[in-house]
Design a protein around this motif. Structure first.
Motif, PDB file in Angstrom:
ATOM      1  N   LEU A 200     -16.693  80.979  27.918  1.00 18.22           N
ATOM      2  CA  LEU A 200     -17.714  81.944  28.334  1.00 18.22           C
ATOM      3  C   LEU A 200     -18.001  82.933  27.206  1.00 18.22           C
ATOM      4  CD1 LEU A 200     -19.535  83.061  30.578  1.00 18.22           C
ATOM      5  CD2 LEU A 200     -17.579  84.424  31.373  1.00 18.22           C
ATOM      6  N   SER A 201     -16.970  83.335  26.479  1.00 16.79           N
ATOM      7  CA  SER A 201     -17.159  84.259  25.358  1.00 16.79           C
ATOM      8  C   SER A 201     -18.041  83.636  24.283  1.00 16.79           C
ATOM      9  CB  SER A 201     -15.802  84.646  24.756  1.00 16.79           C
ATOM     10  OG  SER A 201     -15.014  85.340  25.691  1.00 16.79           O
TER      11      SER A 201
ATOM     12  N   HIS B  71     -28.015  92.755  26.684  1.00 18.47           N
ATOM     13  CA  HIS B  71     -27.019  91.681  26.726  1.00 18.47           C
ATOM     14  C   HIS B  71     -25.753  92.052  25.967  1.00 18.47           C
ATOM     15  CE1 HIS B  71     -25.402  87.536  26.009  1.00 18.47           C
ATOM     16  NE2 HIS B  71     -25.791  87.409  27.254  1.00 18.47           N
ATOM     17  N   ALA B  72     -25.845  93.015  25.061  1.00 20.05           N
ATOM     18  CA  ALA B  72     -24.657  93.457  24.325  1.00 20.05           C
ATOM     19  C   ALA B  72     -23.589  93.996  25.273  1.00 20.05           C
ATOM     20  CB  ALA B  72     -25.046  94.513  23.293  1.00 20.05           C
ATOM     21  N   ALA B  73     -24.008  94.626  26.366  1.00 13.48           N
ATOM     22  CA  ALA B  73     -23.041  95.136  27.343  1.00 13.48           C
ATOM     23  C   ALA B  73     -22.290  93.984  28.007  1.00 13.48           C
ATOM     24  CB  ALA B  73     -23.760  95.984  28.384  1.00 13.48           C
ATOM     25  N   ILE B  74     -23.004  92.902  28.300  1.00 10.60           N
ATOM     26  CA  ILE B  74     -22.361  91.724  28.893  1.00 10.60           C
ATOM     27  C   ILE B  74     -21.368  91.121  27.912  1.00 10.60           C
ATOM     28  CG2 ILE B  74     -22.785  89.409  29.825  1.00 10.60           C
ATOM     29  CD1 ILE B  74     -25.535  90.389  30.712  1.00 10.60           C
ATOM     30  N   VAL B  75     -21.774  91.015  26.656  1.00 11.12           N
ATOM     31  CA  VAL B  75     -20.893  90.464  25.627  1.00 11.12           C
ATOM     32  C   VAL B  75     -19.626  91.300  25.493  1.00 11.12           C
ATOM     33  CG1 VAL B  75     -20.679  89.971  23.163  1.00 11.12           C
ATOM     34  CG2 VAL B  75     -22.790  89.396  24.356  1.00 11.12           C
ATOM     35  N   ALA B  76     -19.788  92.615  25.459  1.00 12.36           N
ATOM     36  CA  ALA B  76     -18.629  93.500  25.315  1.00 12.36           C
ATOM     37  C   ALA B  76     -17.656  93.329  26.477  1.00 12.36           C
ATOM     38  CB  ALA B  76     -19.092  94.948  25.208  1.00 12.36           C
ATOM     39  N   PHE B  77     -18.184  93.218  27.692  1.00  8.39           N
ATOM     40  CA  PHE B  77     -17.328  93.058  28.866  1.00  8.39           C
ATOM     41  C   PHE B  77     -16.563  91.735  28.829  1.00  8.39           C
ATOM     42  CE2 PHE B  77     -16.829  91.319  33.177  1.00  8.39           C
ATOM     43  CZ  PHE B  77     -15.954  92.263  33.706  1.00  8.39           C
ATOM     44  N   VAL B  78     -17.271  90.641  28.547  1.00  8.56           N
ATOM     45  CA  VAL B  78     -16.640  89.310  28.555  1.00  8.56           C
ATOM     46  C   VAL B  78     -15.607  89.194  27.440  1.00  8.56           C
ATOM     47  CG1 VAL B  78     -17.059  86.843  28.258  1.00  8.56           C
ATOM     48  CG2 VAL B  78     -18.617  88.208  29.652  1.00  8.56           C
ATOM     49  N   LEU B  79     -15.943  89.657  26.246  1.00 10.39           N
ATOM     50  CA  LEU B  79     -15.007  89.539  25.128  1.00 10.39           C
ATOM     51  C   LEU B  79     -13.779  90.429  25.315  1.00 10.39           C
ATOM     52  CD1 LEU B  79     -17.326  87.956  23.841  1.00 10.39           C
ATOM     53  CD2 LEU B  79     -16.857  89.143  21.708  1.00 10.39           C
TER      54      LEU B  79
ATOM     55  N   TRP C 138     -12.514  91.334  28.220  1.00 12.80           N
ATOM     56  CA  TRP C 138     -11.746  90.663  29.276  1.00 12.80           C
ATOM     57  C   TRP C 138     -10.919  89.524  28.679  1.00 12.80           C
ATOM     58  CZ3 TRP C 138     -14.380  87.766  33.964  1.00 12.80           C
ATOM     59  CH2 TRP C 138     -13.397  87.380  34.880  1.00 12.80           C
ATOM     60  N   THR C 139     -11.566  88.697  27.851  1.00 14.67           N
ATOM     61  CA  THR C 139     -10.890  87.552  27.254  1.00 14.67           C
ATOM     62  C   THR C 139      -9.763  87.987  26.329  1.00 14.67           C
ATOM     63  OG1 THR C 139     -12.969  86.318  27.335  1.00 14.67           O
ATOM     64  CG2 THR C 139     -11.238  85.462  25.898  1.00 14.67           C
ATOM     65  N   ALA C 140     -10.032  88.943  25.456  1.00 19.21           N
ATOM     66  CA  ALA C 140      -9.025  89.381  24.493  1.00 19.21           C
ATOM     67  C   ALA C 140      -7.837  90.042  25.190  1.00 19.21           C
ATOM     68  CB  ALA C 140      -9.650  90.338  23.488  1.00 19.21           C
ATOM     69  N   ILE C 141      -8.115  90.887  26.178  1.00 20.06           N
ATOM     70  CA  ILE C 141      -7.030  91.568  26.892  1.00 20.06           C
ATOM     71  C   ILE C 141      -6.169  90.562  27.650  1.00 20.06           C
ATOM     72  CG2 ILE C 141      -6.531  93.184  28.757  1.00 20.06           C
ATOM     73  CD1 ILE C 141      -8.984  94.790  27.820  1.00 20.06           C
ATOM     74  N   ARG C 142      -6.814  89.558  28.286  1.00 19.69           N
ATOM     75  CA  ARG C 142      -6.034  88.528  28.976  1.00 19.69           C
ATOM     76  C   ARG C 142      -5.140  87.778  27.988  1.00 19.69           C
ATOM     77  NH1 ARG C 142      -6.848  84.458  32.872  1.00 19.69           N
ATOM     78  NH2 ARG C 142      -7.828  86.012  34.214  1.00 19.69           N
ATOM     79  N   ALA C 143      -5.700  87.424  26.830  1.00 19.27           N
ATOM     80  CA  ALA C 143      -4.916  86.685  25.839  1.00 19.27           C
ATOM     81  C   ALA C 143      -3.752  87.515  25.308  1.00 19.27           C
ATOM     82  CB  ALA C 143      -5.823  86.251  24.690  1.00 19.27           C
TER      83      ALA C 143
ATOM     84  N   SER D 293     -11.305  93.411  17.468  1.00 16.46           N
ATOM     85  CA  SER D 293     -11.626  94.340  16.375  1.00 16.46           C
ATOM     86  C   SER D 293     -13.056  94.128  15.884  1.00 16.46           C
ATOM     87  CB  SER D 293     -10.639  94.146  15.228  1.00 16.46           C
ATOM     88  OG  SER D 293      -9.307  94.352  15.661  1.00 16.46           O
ATOM     89  N   LEU D 294     -13.442  92.860  15.723  1.00 16.71           N
ATOM     90  CA  LEU D 294     -14.799  92.563  15.266  1.00 16.71           C
ATOM     91  C   LEU D 294     -15.838  92.989  16.297  1.00 16.71           C
ATOM     92  CD1 LEU D 294     -14.336  89.036  13.637  1.00 16.71           C
ATOM     93  CD2 LEU D 294     -14.873  91.180  12.455  1.00 16.71           C
ATOM     94  N   MET D 295     -15.496  92.855  17.588  1.00 18.39           N
ATOM     95  CA  MET D 295     -16.435  93.264  18.628  1.00 18.39           C
ATOM     96  C   MET D 295     -16.708  94.761  18.559  1.00 18.39           C
ATOM     97  SD  MET D 295     -16.018  93.290  22.746  1.00 18.39           S
ATOM     98  CE  MET D 295     -15.089  94.817  22.601  1.00 18.39           C
ATOM     99  N   ILE D 296     -15.643  95.557  18.392  1.00 24.38           N
ATOM    100  CA  ILE D 296     -15.823  97.013  18.285  1.00 24.38           C
ATOM    101  C   ILE D 296     -16.649  97.355  17.049  1.00 24.38           C
ATOM    102  CG2 ILE D 296     -14.602  99.193  17.981  1.00 24.38           C
ATOM    103  CD1 ILE D 296     -12.258  97.930  19.555  1.00 24.38           C
ATOM    104  N   THR D 297     -16.348  96.684  15.935  1.00 22.33           N
ATOM    105  CA  THR D 297     -17.117  96.907  14.705  1.00 22.33           C
ATOM    106  C   THR D 297     -18.576  96.528  14.896  1.00 22.33           C
ATOM    107  OG1 THR D 297     -15.137  96.426  13.395  1.00 22.33           O
ATOM    108  CG2 THR D 297     -17.263  96.346  12.255  1.00 22.33           C
ATOM    109  N   GLN D 298     -18.799  95.407  15.576  1.00 20.23           N
ATOM    110  CA  GLN D 298     -20.163  94.923  15.787  1.00 20.23           C
ATOM    111  C   GLN D 298     -20.978  95.862  16.668  1.00 20.23           C
ATOM    112  OE1 GLN D 298     -21.783  92.920  14.235  1.00 20.23           O
ATOM    113  NE2 GLN D 298     -23.028  91.484  15.400  1.00 20.23           N
TER     114      GLN D 298
END
Length: 312
Positions: free
Chosen positions: A173-174, A201-209, A211-216, A235-240
């Motif tokens: 999904l990410s 859509h950036a808000a959706i991306v931030a939420f999904v990524l 969620w995925t990173a925290i689960r991992a 880290s890249l998501m926050i930078t982006q």
């Protein structure tokens, strides 16, 4: 994806890494063309001002457009060598197929680039050109990953995933939401769409990524192959997100009336595109590593005999 006793080939792996790095530079070169509005600085294709071999005067937008073509030709040559090298030395048929898929992509990418020039930058074709570039970069990164010594020789640390949704579903999904986001961004840059779908859509991306990173990180931090790309992706998501905000300010809020792209607009946009490419590639690597190390646990339900009520 078993290695089938494939021996590690250091030279092959290093060449694959070099090809992936050159592809990343190609994405930056393409972003420089778009950010500087230099798409038609060289108005013909496949020739450059009527010549195949003569170097034009590298001034103005020509230095960005023709420079982009030169880097693209170099990456195309690298991809040809990589495909042939992989075919000659690799025992893994699926990796041979992946290398030739990369070759097919780079050929299609060149054709799309030519159509873009010859038809005066149609937004749909230009956006497809940008999206395919991101896909090709991910494939080169995967080839570099699959030829690593660690991938070939290590024994995967298996930890089954019984949660819903599974981590592999979240990683896929990410990748999907990132690909949509990059496509929306390409359509905006090539004037085929407004800016607001990309921002929303950036808000959706931030939420999904997230969620995925925290689960991992919370469930599988003991597996380095999963932990490292998860941290990198977060880290890249926050930078982006920060770069996207800066690009919005410089290009839309402050620079909407600029006659020519100004340096802050170019720098922020190119950096945003580059980090976006790294983010997508990292998400793809995370998905592959999760597929390898964190398979989904399937519970087998055994039929239980029906109990009839017994009168006391």
């Amino acid at each position: 994806m078993k290695s089938l006793s494939t021996p590690y080939n250091r030279a092959h792996h290093r060449f694959a890494v070099f090809t992936a790095c050159a592809t990343f530079l190609l994405i930056i070169a393409g972003a420089l063309v778009t950010s500087n509005d230099a798409g038609l600085s060289v108005p013909d294709w496949p020739t450059t001002f009527g010549s195949i071999y003569k170097m034009p005067h590298m001034v103005g937008g020509v230095k960005f457009e023709h420079g982009h073509r030169m880097v693209a030709e170099f990456v195309g040559l690298l991809t040809i060598v990589l495909a042939i090298w992989t075919w000659k030395t690799e025992r893994r048929r699926w990796l041979q197929t992946l290398a030739f898929a990369a070759l097919a992509m780079v050929i299609a990418q060149g054709i799309l680039g030519g159509i873009t020039v010859r038809h005066f930058l149609p937004p749909s074709v230009s956006s497809a050109h940008a999206a395919l570039a991101q896909t090709f970069f991910c494939v080169t990164v995967l080839i570099a990953l699959f030829t690593r010594r660690r991938w070939i020789e290590e024994q995967p640390r298996i930890q089954f995933d019984s949660r819903q949704p599974s981590l592999i579903v979240l990683t896929i999904l990410s990748v999907f939401v990132l690909y949509v986001q990059l496509t929306l961004g390409a359509m905006f840059r090539h004037k085929g769409l407004g800016w607001w779908p990309h921002v929303v859509h950036a808000a959706i991306v931030a939420f999904v990524l997230a969620w995925t990173a925290i689960r991992a990180l919370t469930q599988y931090s003991r597996i380095p192959a999963v932990k490292r790309p998860a941290i990198t992706m977060l880290s890249l998501m926050i930078t982006q997100l920060g770069l996207g905000f800066i690009a919005f300010l410089t290009r839309i809020a402050w620079g909407h009336s600029s006659i020519q792209p100004e340096l802050p607009m170019v720098i922020s946009t190119v950096a945003h595109v580059a980090v976006g490419a790294l983010l997508l590639a990292t998400a793809v690597v995370l998905a592959v590593q999760v597929w390898r190390h964190v398979p989904v646990a399937f519970e087998e339900r055994l039929p239980t005999p029906e109990r009839k009520p017994v009168a006391a």
